[in-house]
Design an enzyme around this catalytic site. Structure first.
Site: not given
Ligand code: FES
Ligand code: FES
Lengths: 208, 737
Positions: B465-466, B701, B704
């Site tokens: 998604i990019g 990750g 975010e």
């Protein structure tokens, strides 16, 4: 406000008289109102459901189309010619995703009717590279990771090429300001500035 | 057997492997597949927030040339929007209007223009009811959610007694913070192209989770899941709103079935304010108590957020408060208020982004109350282990983040007194905040296939998604297979490929990366076994440990002349390919460790004292995110999160008409997101961090964490600049006058 003005500016020069007239006619029709609108050019029929022949020059190629006069340049590219590199982000001149070059000048293709560009030289993202060789702006975007999802990218690149053609950008602040008609929700802005700066500087050096 | 680490492709700042496709316009997103006989769908949305459709007149619409279908609750096929879990979807099954912007019809026509024209001609009369639209007016109806917050945690938690902790505190901060509805606004609008082939359904869908979409669509339509295939090769941003399958996806499939033609349906920008989720409005109470020395004695974070009348989404604002600081008394809670709005959803760091605004603002207030430097205050309450789970961290480099970020920013030159720093007339403010985001992982599978021509194909459902999935998976596969990245083709975005989780919760690198790593390693060892047992091979008789893999060749560690290419091994065995599949899943690590990324945000703002205009002029973010897969794309991810945070802090605010709940700023001219001129250069520091516990590839990750702490850092900087504490986002200039 500053922000809003900046975003709208790109769109402003694209809305010419013809668009206004046809749009008004369409809106009235769509709203079920009956006042007929006289088009400013006789070649544009009043009925939005009638078709006209349009010949366009896109990426150096002639394209013959039979379309309704209300079809935007953006929808011609994406829906009629399978030139889907040009993106639709808002359809209202507010995001820049649909930016293409018309006679070297950047415009929002969602805010202009295809029929208005007979005889003009239209360049889309698909027309920038020379065969397998990327346009310097495309190469700079790849090298500096000036995108993530890539959806705003064709518009950013066309806009940046237009910016270079305009020749007004002297500083990073100028680049930021002059690229602010192109929204990137992934937030690649700092890298976009780097990529554009590199091409501008390369051009300067080449000119010396 | 090792691939030589010196040559490791992982970590290299490789250009995106899909970069060429993206800069030339060749990358096709979901609305861009040239399907034969394709027709165009447009949805009609409700203009009231509560009531019933009394009458819907489609006659004028049906007369527009090229119109094939006007589907409303009167003629829609029967389906079940509640089937299959995930979001409950209103799917034209009744005349009930639950929120403004609900899809109440679909027009299909031969062209987009005809469909738009017809949609505008559908005449609707409503029996309107009084909608519930304001959180503040309905606080008395706040309830304890039935569901869990992420990671299967109950909505409330308590360690010790905050009352007691506050009673012994020398200094207290008790404040309420509010955040508004925000809309994701990925640049690519939601789009679905539905193609029926007999009883099989193909969907090109702009989704963050092809497998989730497959399950939901199949369940709603009552189809066997194997008859549904979802493809999503490029997604133009998601940020959470494409993580669930929303009504328009199913409606497109229903319409395509009705007209017996493939249908493409793209939501207009304005149509995305309501039916595809949003970050819900929140009201958050934070209570902090501390000793004079700045040791926390009590921490309470109580959040109330809005949800729809027919479904439940909890914005887990208080999740971070459970683990971020050491404190003997910690209580958190989540409450919901039902309003006539669409169902909210995950939006980049759901909970952490909005919650950290409240908590990290409160920490700044406490630092001022105590006259302690805000970094020092955080260090005095540094959590050496997870205070909620009572588990050690798998790794934590927050101290280094504070230290390196502060040094790069020049924090020690800060005069803490508000309004003390100026440039001419312009007020300057420096603020900071802690960032954190959990490290998630889900089961994921991948197949790696080495081919006789010395190239490899690696396949795994997943999405890009990019976030750089194509690129980082290629890198992981390159190392696992012992091949150069250029020799690897990585395929994703298709439910015909091995199953993977949603691209959400910053978990794709950890989940899919582990599977790709295992599948690649396994394929390579299978191939090596062939050679080791083959008398014709120069490697015959050696053990796997004696061999290294490099550039598509195996060679003996001690005798590099004894070497053989992958292609040679395969051809000698008459094989075209050799492949291995890996089904990777998280193990016991989550029971043994608490796993989080951490970071520190430092920001400079310049405030015009006359107009109240806030400009962000400088940013340093330092992050400990485990192993970096690609320094270039990782840097972009973090920058992107911070830019999202700048929007959240300074401009993003979805405004509803107070009577009918229509969004009055439902476009990109009125809903402001950061533009290029709003964003300064952003300095991202990656603190060196090795985490042997999180997952086989040691990554945390990064999608975010960049937004977490951002809004608070800006609000804290604005306080430093102006002496005004704004506890209500966005921090627009009117709040400073
Ligand atoms: S400006 Fe044309 S699509 Fe947004
Ligand atoms: S790269 Fe995703 S919007 Fe710009």
């Amino acid at each position: 406000m500053r922000l809003r003005f900046r975003r709208r500016r790109l769109g402003q020069f694209a809305i010419a008289g013809t668009v206004g007239a046809v749009l008004a006619g369409f809106t009235k029709q769509a709203m079920g109102q009956s006042t007929p609108q006289t088009p400013s050019k006789p070649e544009v029929p009043a009925d939005p459901n009638s078709y006209v022949d349009v010949e366009l020059q896109i990426n150096g190629k002639e394209q013959m189309l039979k379309i309704e006069p209300r079809v935007t340049l953006l929808d011609v590219l994406r829906e009629r010619l399978d030139l889907t590199g040009t993106k639709k982000g808002c359809d209202h001149g507010q995001c820049g995703a649909c930016t293409v070059l018309v006679n070297g000048r950047r415009i929002n293709s969602c805010l202009t009717f295809a029929i208005m560009h007979r005889g003009a030289e239209i360049t889309t993202i698909e027309g920038l590279a020379k065969g397998n060789t990327l346009h310097p702006m495309q190469a700079a975007f790849v090298a500096h990771d000036a995108f993530q999802c890539g959806y705003c990218t064709p518009g950013q690149i066309c806009s940046a090429v237009g910016l270079v053609n305009e020749g007004h950008a002297q500083s990073d602040a100028d680049i930021r300001e002059l690229m602010s008609g192109n929204i990137c929700r992934c937030g690649a802005y700092p890298n976009i500035v780097t990529a554009v700066r590199e091409v501008l500087e390369g051009k300067k050096n080449a000119a010396v | 057997m090792n691939s030589s680490d010196m040559k490791s492709v992982v970590g290299k700042p490789l250009n995106r492997v899909d970069g060429h496709a993206k800069v030339t316009g060749a990358a096709r997103y979901s609305a861009e597949f040239p399907v034969a006989k394709l027709v165009h769908g447009v949805t009609i949305q409700s203009t009231i927030a509560s009531g019933k459709i009394a009458q819907i007149d489609t006659r004028a619409a049906e007369r527009v040339p090229g119109v094939l279908l006007v589907m409303t609750h009167l003629n829609a096929p029967k389906v079940s929007g509640e089937a299959g879990g995930d979001r409950k979807l209103p799917l034209l099954q009744d005349n009930q209007v639950r929120y403004s912007g609900q899809h109440i019809g679909v027009v299909v026509a031969d062209t987009f223009e005809h469909a738009m024209q017809a949609a505008a001609l559908v005449n609707i009369r409503y029996d309107e009811e009084q909608p519930a639209l304001h959180l503040k007016e309905h606080l008395d109806q706040a309830y304890v959610p039935q569901g869990k917050i992420p990671r299967d945690q109950p909505p409330d938690s308590a360690h010790g007694s905050v009352e007691q902790g506050l009673a012994t505190a020398a200094v207290k901060v008790e404040q309420t913070y509010t955040t508004p509805i925000e809309n994701h606004n990925p640049m690519e609008p939601h789009a679905t192209t539905a193609v029926w082939q007999g009883d099989r359904l193909l969907l090109y869908d702009a989704t963050q989770g092809v497998f989730g979409a497959k399950k939901k669509v199949a369940a709603v339509l009552g189809m066997p899941p194997e008859n549904v295939r979802i493809m999503s090769y490029f997604v133009g941003g998601g940020f959470g709103c494409k993580g669930s399958t929303w009504a328009h996806v199913v409606l497109t499939a229903m319409a395509a079935r009705q007209v017996n033609r493939p249908v493409k349906l793209v939501l207009g920008r304005m149509q995305m304010f309501g039916p595809v989720g949003f970050r819900p409005e929140t009201m958050q109470q934070v209570s902090l108590g501390a000793t004079r020395e700045g040791n926390l004695t009590a921490l309470r974070h109580a959040g109330t957020s809005i949800t729809s009348t027919f479904d439940e989404f909890i914005e887990p604002v208080a999740k971070t408060a459970r683990m971020i600081y050491a404190c003997p008394h910690i209580e958190t809670s989540h409450r919901l208020v039902r309003l006539n709005v669409g169902t909210p959803t995950y939006m980049r760091a759901p909970g952490e982004a909005s919650g950290s605004f409240a908590l990290e603002s409160a920490m700044d207030e406490l630092a001022y109350a105590l006259k302690i430097d805000p970094i020092e205050l955080r260090l005095r309450n540094y959590a050496e282990f997870d205070p909620d789970k009572k588990l050690p961290w798998s790794s934590k480099s927050l101290r280094e983040c504070y230290q390196q970020g502060a040094a790069r920013f020049g924090w020690q030159k800060r005069n803490p007194t508000p309004r003390s720093m100026r440039d001419g007339n312009t007020l300057i403010g420096w603020g900071m905040a802690t960032a954190t985001y959990p490290t998630n992982r889900s089961p994921a599978s991948a197949i790696a296939q080495i081919k006789a021509d010395g190239t490899a194909v690696v396949r795994s459902g997943s999405q890009d998604i990019g976030t750089g999935t194509y690129t980082v998976m290629t890198q992981i596969a390159a190392d696992a297979l012992g091949l150069p990245a250029e020799q690897i083709q990585f395929e994703l975005g298709d439910t015909n490929l091995p199953e993977t989780p949603v691209s959400g919760g910053s978990q794709t690198a950890a989940s899919v990366g582990s599977a790709v790593h295992l599948a690649g390693t396994e394929a390579r060892s299978k191939l090596l076994q062939l050679a080791l047992m083959d008398q014709a091979s120069p490697l015959y008789g050696a053990t796997a440990e004696d061999v290294i893999a490099q550039n598509g060749r195996f060679l003996l560690k001690n005798k590099a002349a004894n070497a053989e290419t992958y292609g040679a091994i395969l051809s000698r065995h008459g094989l075209k390919t050799i492949e291995a599949r890996a089904d990777a899943k998280p193990g016991e690590e989550k029971d043994k460790y608490s796993m989080h990324s951490f970071g520190a945000q430092f920001v400079e703002v310049r405030v015009n004292p006359d107009s109240g205009e806030v400009r962000v002029s400088r940013w340093v973010g330092a992050f400990g995110v485990g192993r970096l897969l690609n320094a270039k794309t990782a840097n972009s991810q973090l920058i992107g999160g911070i830019v999202y945070g700048i929007g959240m802090a300074l401009m993003e605010h979805t405004v509803m008409d107070p009577n009918r709940g229509r969004v009055v700023n439902a476009d990109l001219a009125e809903y402001h997101v950061p533009v290029n001129a709003d964003v300064p250069s952003i300095d991202v520091i990656f603190v060196d961090e090795q985490d042997p516990h999180v997952n086989p590839i040691g990554v945390k990750g990064i999608g975010e964490i960049g937004i977490t702490g951002s809004a608070a850092a800006i609000a804290n900087a604005v306080y430093h600049a102006t002496g005004q504490r704004v506890r209500d986002l966005p921090l627009t200039l009117d709040k400073l006058l």
